[in-house]
Write a protein that holds these residues in place. Structure first.
Motif, mmCIF file in Angstrom:
data_model
loop_
_atom_site.group_PDB
_atom_site.id
_atom_site.type_symbol
_atom_site.label_atom_id
_atom_site.label_comp_id
_atom_site.label_asym_id
_atom_site.label_seq_id
_atom_site.Cartn_x
_atom_site.Cartn_y
_atom_site.Cartn_z
ATOM 1 N N ALA A 285 0.825 -1.216 0.000
ATOM 2 C CA ALA A 285 0.000 0.000 0.000
ATOM 3 C C ALA A 285 0.855 1.259 0.000
ATOM 4 C CB ALA A 285 -0.937 0.005 1.202
ATOM 5 N N ASP A 286 2.130 1.107 0.323
ATOM 6 C CA ASP A 286 3.067 2.236 0.280
ATOM 7 C C ASP A 286 3.839 2.279 -1.033
ATOM 8 O OD1 ASP A 286 2.753 3.126 3.160
ATOM 9 O OD2 ASP A 286 3.381 1.041 3.450
ATOM 10 N N GLY A 287 3.669 1.253 -1.866
ATOM 11 C CA GLY A 287 4.326 1.245 -3.158
ATOM 12 C C GLY A 287 5.392 0.188 -3.345
ATOM 13 N N ILE A 288 5.617 -0.674 -2.341
ATOM 14 C CA ILE A 288 6.570 -1.763 -2.510
ATOM 15 C C ILE A 288 5.896 -2.867 -3.317
ATOM 16 C CG2 ILE A 288 8.033 -3.452 -1.338
ATOM 17 C CD1 ILE A 288 8.850 -0.545 -0.881
ATOM 18 N N PRO A 289 6.421 -3.223 -4.476
ATOM 19 C CA PRO A 289 5.731 -4.219 -5.315
ATOM 20 C C PRO A 289 5.579 -5.559 -4.601
ATOM 21 C CG PRO A 289 7.454 -3.114 -6.552
ATOM 22 C CD PRO A 289 7.638 -2.723 -5.120
ATOM 23 N N ARG A 290 4.406 -6.129 -4.718
ATOM 24 C CA ARG A 290 4.159 -7.430 -4.100
ATOM 25 C C ARG A 290 4.798 -8.544 -4.915
ATOM 26 N NH1 ARG A 290 0.176 -11.474 -4.124
ATOM 27 N NH2 ARG A 290 -0.271 -12.347 -2.058
ATOM 28 N N ASN A 291 4.809 -8.357 -6.229
ATOM 29 C CA ASN A 291 5.423 -9.370 -7.089
ATOM 30 C C ASN A 291 6.914 -9.090 -7.237
ATOM 31 O OD1 ASN A 291 4.898 -6.990 -8.620
ATOM 32 N ND2 ASN A 291 5.357 -8.133 -10.464
ATOM 33 N N GLY A 292 7.639 -10.046 -7.785
ATOM 34 C CA GLY A 292 9.059 -9.839 -8.022
ATOM 35 C C GLY A 292 9.859 -11.076 -7.716
ATOM 36 N N SER A 293 11.160 -10.929 -7.835
ATOM 37 C CA SER A 293 12.054 -12.068 -7.640
ATOM 38 C C SER A 293 12.203 -12.379 -6.160
ATOM 39 C CB SER A 293 13.424 -11.756 -8.241
ATOM 40 O OG SER A 293 14.100 -10.803 -7.436
ATOM 41 N N ILE A 359 8.207 2.290 -10.167
ATOM 42 C CA ILE A 359 8.438 2.178 -8.723
ATOM 43 C C ILE A 359 8.231 3.528 -8.045
ATOM 44 C CG2 ILE A 359 10.210 1.799 -6.955
ATOM 45 C CD1 ILE A 359 9.228 -0.803 -8.109
ATOM 46 N N LEU A 360 8.859 4.566 -8.575
ATOM 47 C CA LEU A 360 8.800 5.877 -7.935
ATOM 48 C C LEU A 360 7.394 6.479 -7.994
ATOM 49 C CD1 LEU A 360 12.184 7.340 -9.225
ATOM 50 C CD2 LEU A 360 11.668 6.604 -6.894
ATOM 51 N N SER A 361 6.752 6.374 -9.155
ATOM 52 C CA SER A 361 5.449 7.023 -9.293
ATOM 53 C C SER A 361 4.357 6.329 -8.500
ATOM 54 C CB SER A 361 5.051 7.108 -10.772
ATOM 55 O OG SER A 361 4.901 5.822 -11.335
ATOM 56 N N ARG A 362 4.596 5.095 -8.053
ATOM 57 C CA ARG A 362 3.606 4.385 -7.246
ATOM 58 C C ARG A 362 3.822 4.532 -5.744
ATOM 59 N NH1 ARG A 362 1.785 -1.419 -9.807
ATOM 60 N NH2 ARG A 362 0.798 -0.600 -11.686
ATOM 61 N N LEU A 363 4.822 5.270 -5.339
ATOM 62 C CA LEU A 363 5.035 5.451 -3.895
ATOM 63 C C LEU A 363 3.826 6.162 -3.295
ATOM 64 C CD1 LEU A 363 8.818 6.396 -3.849
ATOM 65 C CD2 LEU A 363 7.776 4.193 -3.275
ATOM 66 N N GLY A 364 3.306 5.619 -2.202
ATOM 67 C CA GLY A 364 1.995 5.989 -1.715
ATOM 68 C C GLY A 364 1.904 7.333 -1.029
ATOM 69 N N SER A 365 0.674 7.815 -0.917
ATOM 70 C CA SER A 365 0.417 9.130 -0.332
ATOM 71 C C SER A 365 0.614 9.142 1.179
ATOM 72 C CB SER A 365 -1.012 9.578 -0.665
ATOM 73 O OG SER A 365 -1.959 8.647 -0.161
ATOM 74 N N ARG A 366 0.558 7.980 1.839
ATOM 75 C CA ARG A 366 0.740 8.010 3.291
ATOM 76 C C ARG A 366 2.219 8.052 3.691
ATOM 77 N NH1 ARG A 366 -1.542 2.011 5.006
ATOM 78 N NH2 ARG A 366 0.209 0.767 4.246
ATOM 79 N N LEU A 367 3.122 8.011 2.710
ATOM 80 C CA LEU A 367 4.544 8.229 2.973
ATOM 81 C C LEU A 367 4.788 9.733 3.062
ATOM 82 C CD1 LEU A 367 5.970 5.729 0.352
ATOM 83 C CD2 LEU A 367 6.067 5.438 2.831
ATOM 84 N N GLU A 368 5.236 10.186 4.209
ATOM 85 C CA GLU A 368 5.530 11.611 4.344
ATOM 86 C C GLU A 368 6.797 11.947 3.581
ATOM 87 O OE1 GLU A 368 5.434 15.037 7.796
ATOM 88 O OE2 GLU A 368 5.784 12.961 8.376
ATOM 89 N N ARG A 369 6.771 13.069 2.847
ATOM 90 C CA ARG A 369 7.938 13.550 2.123
ATOM 91 C C ARG A 369 8.656 14.582 2.976
ATOM 92 N NH1 ARG A 369 4.298 10.248 -0.629
ATOM 93 N NH2 ARG A 369 5.048 9.818 -2.726
#
Length: 374
Positions: A285-293, A359-369
């Motif tokens: 939900a923060d943008g870390i992909p669930r799929n992958g190696s 990866i970058l554009s999917r980083l979620g809104s609840r992550l404070e910048r």
């Protein structure tokens, strides 16, 4: 007040300014940067990035949607803001109210924009081979006819390169063909007595791969943020680009797994021997992909540690066996550096089977910048 809570993004204004200088060094003096700060500035935070760039003297920007343009206006961005994508007629009032420049995506859309009945600033899109948006470059009569619409204030003409990141002879030849097609349209317009418009076709790879950067604007995207799309990408320009973004999260708790004990959804990770795992407060939900190696990793205490089991919505697991003194509250790094170790956005993208742009554009809104010193 900014707090480094459960998970957050750190942004380096110094690195952003450095990248601006590097790209300006590569571009000709007459070519102005038109940074792409769409998709929340590639996940970095549109308002933060837009204001920082404006402070650096940049006055031209591009976004994907009307809503993104409005966000920049409300943040105090006063320069030109070009909307690259489609805008529904119900939002034409917002284009006018917020003084946003709309892309003419083809001749029929020019008619729709003109039927609004009020003056609108626009850039005309030219399709030189991407086959996405823009009137086809060989439809020169249709392109010329767009200038006949009385309510369109045409201030720019542009296209988009589709394989400028490629290195093969075929890819470079097609990019040169796109540029040739674009120049032919511009020349035809000038010969018809049509002038007073700016031109642009290059984005990041078009700049970095030295494709005759002699247009009025350059739409700097991923390179502005100090990364390339893939870790093994090679470009022709000698550009010292520095990552602007780091992604961090807290260790929530530390657990010991006995041999044969499993953890997480689907019991996807089973300890072959006694293992120590830490639960980290960041997830898909923060943008870390669930799929992958299965070779993904994070950084903790200056060391690489494997990510194990399935990524949860709000947490993930890392194997910290052999790393002493791991405790709740410790910082885990998903993108960035810890000690001498480093993970780039393109590294994470490669582990996840995608590109750093996604990866970058999917980083979620609840992550404070949070803006930090480099």
């Amino acid at each position: 007040m900014c707090q480094k809570g459960r998970a957050w993004i750190e942004l380096s204004r110094e690195n952003l300014a450095h990248n601006v200088r590097e790209l300006q060094r590569i571009l000709p003096k007459h070519t102005a940067m038109m940074p792409a700060i769409k998709a929340n500035a590639y996940g970095h935070g549109a308002a933060l990035v837009g204001k920082a760039l404006q402070d650096m003297g940049i006055s031209d920007f591009c976004v994907a949607t009307v809503q993104e343009g409005i966000e920049l206006r409300l943040a105090g961005i006063t320069g030109q803001i070009l909307v690259l994508g489609y805008t529904h007629p119900s939002q034409f009032n917002e284009l006018a109210h917020y003084n946003l420049v709309q892309t003419v995506i083809d001749y029929p859309y020019a008619q729709v924009l003109n039927d609004y009945g009020k003056a609108l600033p626009v850039h005309v899109g030219i399709d030189t081979g991407m086959r996405r948006l823009g009137e086809r470059s060989d439809a020169i009569e249709k392109i010329r006819a767009i200038w006949s619409f009385p309510h369109l204030k045409i201030t720019g003409v542009y296209s988009h390169l589709c394989v400028s990141d490629g290195t093969t002879a075929e890819e470079r030849a097609f990019t040169q063909l796109q540029i040739k097609r674009f120049r032919s349209v511009v020349d035809a317009l000038h010969k018809s007595g049509i002038s007073g418009f700016k031109t642009h076709i290059q984005s990041s790879y078009g700049i970095l791969n030295d494709y005759e950067p002699s247009f009025d604007y350059a739409r700097t995207g991923i390179a502005l943020y100090g990364v390339l799309s893939r870790p093994n990408d090679r470009v022709r320009a000698a550009a010292d680009l520095r990552p602007v973004l780091s992604l961090k999260a807290r260790v929530e708790c530390v657990k010991t797994l006995s041999p044969g004990e499993a953890a997480g959804y689907g019991r996807a990770f089973t300890a072959a021997s006694e293992r120590t795992i830490a639960v980290v407060s960041i997830g898909y939900a923060d943008g870390i992909p669930r799929n992958g190696s299965q070779t993904r990793y994070a950084l903790l205490h200056g060391q690489k540690v494997p990510i194990v089991g399935r990524i949860c919505m709000d947490q993930l697991f890392i194997d910290v066996t052999g790393i002493p003194n791991v405790a709740p509250g410790d910082e885990a790094v998903l993108i960035g550096s810890s000690g001498i170790q480093q993970i780039s956005a393109s590294d994470l993208a490669e582990q996840s089977g995608t590109i750093s742009n996604e990866i970058l554009s999917r980083l979620g809104s609840r992550l404070e910048r949070i803006e930090v010193r480099a």
